[in-house]
Design a protein around this motif. Sequence first.
Motif, mmCIF file in Angstrom:
data_model
loop_
_atom_site.group_PDB
_atom_site.id
_atom_site.type_symbol
_atom_site.label_atom_id
_atom_site.label_comp_id
_atom_site.label_asym_id
_atom_site.label_seq_id
_atom_site.Cartn_x
_atom_site.Cartn_y
_atom_site.Cartn_z
ATOM 1 N N ASN A 173 4.566 -2.408 -1.322
ATOM 2 C CA ASN A 173 3.474 -2.026 -0.426
ATOM 3 C C ASN A 173 2.318 -3.010 -0.549
ATOM 4 O O ASN A 173 2.244 -3.776 -1.504
ATOM 5 C CB ASN A 173 3.036 -0.579 -0.690
ATOM 6 C CG ASN A 173 2.334 -0.414 -2.020
ATOM 7 O OD1 ASN A 173 1.435 -1.163 -2.383
ATOM 8 N ND2 ASN A 173 2.749 0.597 -2.780
ATOM 9 N N ASP A 174 1.464 -2.994 0.425
ATOM 10 C CA ASP A 174 0.296 -3.882 0.441
ATOM 11 C C ASP A 174 -0.982 -3.143 0.070
ATOM 12 O O ASP A 174 -2.066 -3.538 0.481
ATOM 13 C CB ASP A 174 0.128 -4.505 1.832
ATOM 14 C CG ASP A 174 1.129 -5.603 2.110
ATOM 15 O OD1 ASP A 174 1.584 -6.253 1.149
ATOM 16 O OD2 ASP A 174 1.459 -5.816 3.287
ATOM 17 N N ASN A 175 -0.866 -2.078 -0.704
ATOM 18 C CA ASN A 175 -2.021 -1.270 -1.067
ATOM 19 C C ASN A 175 -2.857 -1.992 -2.113
ATOM 20 O O ASN A 175 -2.575 -1.924 -3.307
ATOM 21 C CB ASN A 175 -1.552 0.092 -1.595
ATOM 22 C CG ASN A 175 -2.706 1.009 -1.939
ATOM 23 O OD1 ASN A 175 -3.867 0.632 -1.834
ATOM 24 N ND2 ASN A 175 -2.375 2.223 -2.361
ATOM 25 N N ASP A 176 -3.899 -2.685 -1.658
ATOM 26 C CA ASP A 176 -4.731 -3.461 -2.582
ATOM 27 C C ASP A 176 -5.552 -2.579 -3.508
ATOM 28 O O ASP A 176 -6.085 -3.063 -4.505
ATOM 29 C CB ASP A 176 -5.640 -4.407 -1.797
ATOM 30 C CG ASP A 176 -4.866 -5.555 -1.186
ATOM 31 O OD1 ASP A 176 -3.808 -5.926 -1.736
ATOM 32 O OD2 ASP A 176 -5.304 -6.083 -0.152
ATOM 33 N N ALA A 177 -5.661 -1.278 -3.183
ATOM 34 C CA ALA A 177 -6.377 -0.367 -4.063
ATOM 35 C C ALA A 177 -5.537 -0.023 -5.295
ATOM 36 O O ALA A 177 -6.069 0.397 -6.314
ATOM 37 C CB ALA A 177 -6.749 0.908 -3.306
ATOM 38 N N GLU A 178 -4.225 -0.205 -5.204
ATOM 39 C CA GLU A 178 -3.330 0.085 -6.321
ATOM 40 C C GLU A 178 -3.375 -1.070 -7.321
ATOM 41 O O GLU A 178 -3.488 -2.235 -6.950
ATOM 42 C CB GLU A 178 -1.905 0.273 -5.782
ATOM 43 C CG GLU A 178 -0.940 0.854 -6.780
ATOM 44 C CD GLU A 178 0.416 1.172 -6.155
ATOM 45 O OE1 GLU A 178 1.368 1.304 -6.927
ATOM 46 O OE2 GLU A 178 0.507 1.269 -4.922
ATOM 47 N N ARG B 231 4.494 -0.858 -7.291
ATOM 48 C CA ARG B 231 4.113 -0.919 -5.867
ATOM 49 C C ARG B 231 5.324 -0.836 -4.926
ATOM 50 O O ARG B 231 5.444 -1.610 -3.989
ATOM 51 C CB ARG B 231 3.275 -2.165 -5.595
ATOM 52 C CG ARG B 231 1.964 -2.151 -6.389
ATOM 53 C CD ARG B 231 1.148 -3.372 -6.184
ATOM 54 N NE ARG B 231 0.434 -3.281 -4.918
ATOM 55 C CZ ARG B 231 -0.552 -4.082 -4.583
ATOM 56 N NH1 ARG B 231 -0.950 -5.019 -5.403
ATOM 57 N NH2 ARG B 231 -1.132 -3.963 -3.416
ATOM 58 N N HIS B 232 6.195 0.134 -5.186
ATOM 59 C CA HIS B 232 7.359 0.363 -4.316
ATOM 60 C C HIS B 232 6.927 0.931 -2.970
ATOM 61 O O HIS B 232 5.911 1.626 -2.866
ATOM 62 C CB HIS B 232 8.314 1.368 -4.961
ATOM 63 C CG HIS B 232 9.196 0.785 -5.993
ATOM 64 N ND1 HIS B 232 10.320 0.055 -5.688
ATOM 65 C CD2 HIS B 232 9.135 0.831 -7.351
ATOM 66 C CE1 HIS B 232 10.913 -0.323 -6.803
ATOM 67 N NE2 HIS B 232 10.214 0.137 -7.825
ATOM 68 N N LEU B 233 7.720 0.655 -1.949
ATOM 69 C CA LEU B 233 7.603 1.351 -0.676
ATOM 70 C C LEU B 233 8.142 2.772 -0.879
ATOM 71 O O LEU B 233 8.834 3.062 -1.844
ATOM 72 C CB LEU B 233 8.439 0.655 0.400
ATOM 73 C CG LEU B 233 8.031 -0.755 0.815
ATOM 74 C CD1 LEU B 233 9.033 -1.310 1.816
ATOM 75 C CD2 LEU B 233 6.623 -0.757 1.402
ATOM 76 N N SER B 234 7.863 3.635 0.073
ATOM 77 C CA SER B 234 8.429 4.976 0.045
ATOM 78 C C SER B 234 9.153 5.218 1.363
ATOM 79 O O SER B 234 8.499 5.248 2.408
ATOM 80 C CB SER B 234 7.321 6.013 -0.150
ATOM 81 O OG SER B 234 7.873 7.302 -0.221
ATOM 82 N N PRO B 235 10.486 5.325 1.364
ATOM 83 C CA PRO B 235 11.380 5.278 0.206
ATOM 84 C C PRO B 235 11.517 3.841 -0.317
ATOM 85 O O PRO B 235 11.234 2.872 0.386
ATOM 86 C CB PRO B 235 12.707 5.785 0.768
ATOM 87 C CG PRO B 235 12.673 5.432 2.218
ATOM 88 C CD PRO B 235 11.227 5.539 2.626
ATOM 89 N N LYS B 236 12.022 3.738 -1.543
ATOM 90 C CA LYS B 236 12.194 2.433 -2.177
ATOM 91 C C LYS B 236 13.206 1.601 -1.400
ATOM 92 O O LYS B 236 14.192 2.123 -0.890
ATOM 93 C CB LYS B 236 12.670 2.601 -3.619
ATOM 94 C CG LYS B 236 11.642 3.261 -4.514
ATOM 95 C CD LYS B 236 12.153 3.450 -5.916
ATOM 96 C CE LYS B 236 11.081 4.099 -6.777
ATOM 97 N NZ LYS B 236 11.561 4.310 -8.154
#
Length: 181
Positions: free
Chosen positions: A8-13, A19-24
């Motif tokens: 994922n591109d979640n820069d807050a994480e 940082r897996h996508l959901s679903p992986k």
Amino acid sequence: MVNAWYMNDNDAEDQRSERHLSPKEFVSLDELKQKTGVLYFEIDADNYETEGKLSKIRTDRGYTYSDQLEVSPKTLDNYLAKIKSFFTEHIHSDEEIRFILNGSGYFDVRDNRDKWIRILVQKGDLLILPAGIYHRFTLDHNDYIKVIRLFVGEPVWTPINRPADEHPARVDFLKQYPIEA
């Protein structure tokens, strides 16, 4: 065996988390090579000097220079600034070759759709990133990695931050791995 997945591109994480996508969505070694040109080899990190695999790869690919680097808060001056700079998206004009002697971390590479693939590297993994591929590096939550860096000729560590689409290494990379719509 290396693990790779779309991230994922979640820069807050935290950059050090999986940082897996959901679903992986995992990426096989064949897909990784086909979509990015990244090469992977598994080598016995405890016996690499006598095993012969690393020596053969060095000879076959013309790697003539090597050094070692330990990255951790205890071993690297300016640790936080260095980790931040490693995580800035960039290319190099030459291949980036890392053999993991101990510890672990993540190489993030852009695929042929400009999507991030996260590659977990651990003891015994040798990763070769082609010149011109957008990538970045970070440690995982263990905050430690020890690597051998390999080079053809004199070492070049200069990152060329994105955007660098006009750089000759990037132009050559895109001829082999064109961005798909």
